[in-house]
Motif scaffolding. Sequence first.
Motif, PDB file in Angstrom:
ATOM      1  N   SER A   1       0.844  -0.933   0.225  1.00 17.64           N
ATOM      2  CA  SER A   1       0.220   0.185  -0.383  1.00 17.64           C
ATOM      3  C   SER A   1       0.806   0.906  -0.016  1.00 17.64           C
ATOM      4  CB  SER A   1      -1.335  -0.029   1.422  1.00 17.64           C
ATOM      5  OG  SER A   1      -0.427   0.146   2.507  1.00 17.64           O
ATOM      6  N   ILE A   2       0.341   2.804  -0.676  1.00 16.14           N
ATOM      7  CA  ILE A   2       1.404   3.072  -0.783  1.00 16.14           C
ATOM      8  C   ILE A   2       0.840   4.176   0.263  1.00 16.14           C
ATOM      9  CG2 ILE A   2       1.906   5.275  -2.511  1.00 16.14           C
ATOM     10  CD1 ILE A   2       2.635   2.501  -3.320  1.00 16.14           C
ATOM     11  N   LYS A   3       1.847   5.232   0.852  1.00 20.26           N
ATOM     12  CA  LYS A   3       1.460   6.064   2.231  1.00 20.26           C
ATOM     13  C   LYS A   3       1.655   6.856   1.777  1.00 20.26           C
ATOM     14  CE  LYS A   3       3.682   5.375   5.921  1.00 20.26           C
ATOM     15  NZ  LYS A   3       4.246   4.897   7.177  1.00 20.26           N
ATOM     16  N   ASP A   4       2.263   7.569   0.220  1.00 21.75           N
ATOM     17  CA  ASP A   4       2.943   8.785   0.135  1.00 21.75           C
ATOM     18  C   ASP A   4       2.849   8.970  -1.500  1.00 21.75           C
ATOM     19  OD1 ASP A   4       2.438  11.484   0.418  1.00 21.75           O
ATOM     20  OD2 ASP A   4       4.386  11.747   0.816  1.00 21.75           O
ATOM     21  N   CYS A   5       2.726   9.631  -2.151  1.00 22.94           N
ATOM     22  CA  CYS A   5       3.661   9.395  -3.272  1.00 22.94           C
ATOM     23  C   CYS A   5       2.960  10.720  -4.619  1.00 22.94           C
ATOM     24  CB  CYS A   5       2.117   8.491  -4.278  1.00 22.94           C
ATOM     25  SG  CYS A   5       3.225   8.200  -6.350  1.00 22.94           S
ATOM     26  N   GLU A   6       4.649  11.299  -4.350  1.00 19.84           N
ATOM     27  CA  GLU A   6       3.957  12.706  -5.209  1.00 19.84           C
ATOM     28  C   GLU A   6       4.166  12.728  -6.354  1.00 19.84           C
ATOM     29  OE1 GLU A   6       5.308  16.232  -3.120  1.00 19.84           O
ATOM     30  OE2 GLU A   6       4.215  15.192  -0.814  1.00 19.84           O
ATOM     31  N   ALA A   7       4.754  12.834  -7.445  1.00 14.71           N
ATOM     32  CA  ALA A   7       4.987  13.191  -8.628  1.00 14.71           C
ATOM     33  C   ALA A   7       5.099  14.204  -9.974  1.00 14.71           C
ATOM     34  CB  ALA A   7       4.578  12.124  -9.937  1.00 14.71           C
ATOM     35  N   TYR A   8       5.713  14.760 -10.285  1.00 14.42           N
ATOM     36  CA  TYR A   8       6.188  15.920 -10.847  1.00 14.42           C
ATOM     37  C   TYR A   8       6.756  16.119 -12.432  1.00 14.42           C
ATOM     38  CZ  TYR A   8       5.057  17.524  -6.195  1.00 14.42           C
ATOM     39  OH  TYR A   8       4.725  17.619  -5.297  1.00 14.42           O
ATOM     40  N   SER A   9       6.475  16.650 -12.753  1.00 18.58           N
ATOM     41  CA  SER A   9       7.038  17.163 -14.771  1.00 18.58           C
ATOM     42  C   SER A   9       7.866  17.811 -14.707  1.00 18.58           C
ATOM     43  CB  SER A   9       6.074  16.036 -15.790  1.00 18.58           C
ATOM     44  OG  SER A   9       4.981  16.499 -16.137  1.00 18.58           O
ATOM     45  N   ASP A  10       8.719  18.233 -16.223  1.00 23.12           N
ATOM     46  CA  ASP A  10       8.495  19.294 -17.032  1.00 23.12           C
ATOM     47  C   ASP A  10       9.222  18.553 -18.273  1.00 23.12           C
ATOM     48  OD1 ASP A  10       8.745  21.718 -17.638  1.00 23.12           O
ATOM     49  OD2 ASP A  10      10.887  21.721 -16.139  1.00 23.12           O
ATOM     50  N   GLY A  11       8.436  18.938 -19.037  1.00 17.95           N
ATOM     51  CA  GLY A  11       8.275  18.185 -20.066  1.00 17.95           C
ATOM     52  C   GLY A  11       8.281  16.856 -20.423  1.00 17.95           C
ATOM     53  N   ASP A  12       8.880  16.521 -21.244  1.00 18.19           N
ATOM     54  CA  ASP A  12       9.174  14.558 -21.281  1.00 18.19           C
ATOM     55  C   ASP A  12      10.468  14.108 -20.050  1.00 18.19           C
ATOM     56  OD1 ASP A  12       8.392  15.152 -23.485  1.00 18.19           O
ATOM     57  OD2 ASP A  12      10.111  14.748 -24.861  1.00 18.19           O
ATOM     58  N   TYR A  13      10.327  15.115 -18.881  1.00 15.16           N
ATOM     59  CA  TYR A  13      11.064  14.339 -17.522  1.00 15.16           C
ATOM     60  C   TYR A  13      10.091  14.346 -16.593  1.00 15.16           C
ATOM     61  CZ  TYR A  13      15.529  14.337 -20.388  1.00 15.16           C
ATOM     62  OH  TYR A  13      16.205  14.357 -21.452  1.00 15.16           O
ATOM     63  N   GLY A  14      10.497  13.330 -15.843  1.00 13.40           N
ATOM     64  CA  GLY A  14       9.650  13.258 -14.186  1.00 13.40           C
ATOM     65  C   GLY A  14      10.544  13.053 -13.745  1.00 13.40           C
ATOM     66  N   TRP A  15       9.881  13.090 -12.023  1.00 13.92           N
ATOM     67  CA  TRP A  15      10.439  12.105 -10.650  1.00 13.92           C
ATOM     68  C   TRP A  15       8.833  12.013  -9.850  1.00 13.92           C
ATOM     69  CZ3 TRP A  15      11.446  17.079 -13.316  1.00 13.92           C
ATOM     70  CH2 TRP A  15      10.202  18.260 -13.097  1.00 13.92           C
ATOM     71  N   ALA A  16       9.711  10.994  -9.251  1.00 13.87           N
ATOM     72  CA  ALA A  16       8.557  10.981  -8.238  1.00 13.87           C
ATOM     73  C   ALA A  16       9.152  10.350  -7.222  1.00 13.87           C
ATOM     74  CB  ALA A  16       7.794   9.307  -8.510  1.00 13.87           C
ATOM     75  N   PHE A  17       8.305  10.435  -6.051  1.00 13.32           N
ATOM     76  CA  PHE A  17       8.848  10.505  -4.405  1.00 13.32           C
ATOM     77  C   PHE A  17       7.549   8.889  -3.700  1.00 13.32           C
ATOM     78  CE2 PHE A  17       8.133  10.845   0.378  1.00 13.32           C
ATOM     79  CZ  PHE A  17       9.488   9.849   0.529  1.00 13.32           C
ATOM     80  N   ALA A  18       7.750   7.699  -3.369  1.00  9.85           N
ATOM     81  CA  ALA A  18       6.854   7.329  -3.019  1.00  9.85           C
ATOM     82  C   ALA A  18       7.312   6.336  -1.606  1.00  9.85           C
ATOM     83  CB  ALA A  18       6.168   6.301  -3.396  1.00  9.85           C
ATOM     84  N   MET A  19       6.556   6.400  -0.513  1.00  5.49           N
ATOM     85  CA  MET A  19       6.588   6.117   0.805  1.00  5.49           C
ATOM     86  C   MET A  19       5.030   4.285   0.735  1.00  5.49           C
ATOM     87  SD  MET A  19       8.495   7.290   2.648  1.00  5.49           S
ATOM     88  CE  MET A  19       8.202   7.067   4.643  1.00  5.49           C
ATOM     89  N   PRO A  20       5.845   3.538  -0.033  1.00  3.89           N
ATOM     90  CA  PRO A  20       4.860   1.806   0.149  1.00  3.89           C
ATOM     91  C   PRO A  20       5.066   1.704   1.241  1.00  3.89           C
ATOM     92  CG  PRO A  20       7.438   1.791  -0.595  1.00  3.89           C
ATOM     93  CD  PRO A  20       7.534   3.287  -0.718  1.00  3.89           C
ATOM     94  N   GLU A  21       4.250   1.091   1.548  1.00  2.00           N
ATOM     95  CA  GLU A  21       3.953   0.313   3.572  1.00  2.00           C
ATOM     96  C   GLU A  21       4.323  -1.301   2.709  1.00  2.00           C
ATOM     97  OE1 GLU A  21       2.458   0.951   6.512  1.00  2.00           O
ATOM     98  OE2 GLU A  21       1.343  -0.302   5.734  1.00  2.00           O
ATOM     99  N   ILE A  22       5.738  -2.097   2.571  1.00  2.00           N
ATOM    100  CA  ILE A  22       5.304  -3.659   1.673  1.00  2.00           C
ATOM    101  C   ILE A  22       4.943  -4.316   3.181  1.00  2.00           C
ATOM    102  CG2 ILE A  22       6.484  -4.941   0.863  1.00  2.00           C
ATOM    103  CD1 ILE A  22       8.051  -2.142  -0.333  1.00  2.00           C
ATOM    104  N   GLU A  23       3.905  -4.911   2.841  1.00  2.00           N
ATOM    105  CA  GLU A  23       4.002  -5.974   4.387  1.00  2.00           C
ATOM    106  C   GLU A  23       5.045  -7.870   3.468  1.00  2.00           C
ATOM    107  OE1 GLU A  23       0.864  -8.659   7.186  1.00  2.00           O
ATOM    108  OE2 GLU A  23      -0.025  -6.863   5.003  1.00  2.00           O
TER     109      GLU A  23
END
Length: 141
Positions: free
Chosen positions: A70-92
């Motif tokens: 399950s994903i506790k937090d997820c953010e994604a951003y982009s600028d043109g053809d480039y993007g980046w993301a951060f996530a805090m997955p909770e893995i059971e």
Amino acid sequence: MHKDEGLRHVVEDWFAAVAHGDARYLDTHMSSDPDLCLVGSDPEEMLHGKAAHDFMKREAMAMKDMCSISIKDCEAYSDGDYGWAFAMPEIELLPDHKTVTPRWSGVFHRENGDWKLVQLHSSFGIANDQMLGEEVSRKLH
């Protein structure tokens, strides 16, 4: 730079694909470029190109039905053809139900209209005093 909901969905679906062992999804959203880079939490997990690509596919297939994510937090951003993301997955992890929460970040490049992962970093947070010692940690703050 702007928030990118489409890329956020790619990341969320990435974790669902890993939990279900769906390596095909990873193929769709992982670059085949030789400069693809994976930096994992294990000291040996610093891989490039085909080695990184193959490792991530093997890892996804090995995780099939062995975890829930399950994903506790997820953010994604982009600028043109480039993007980046951060996530805090909770893995059971199954069957013992041990839970881990790594920090995950990825850099993506849009190739032929699809977001492709070009760099992935996953790690576990360790307090500065545990990693550097209390004396050094006090000097940092």
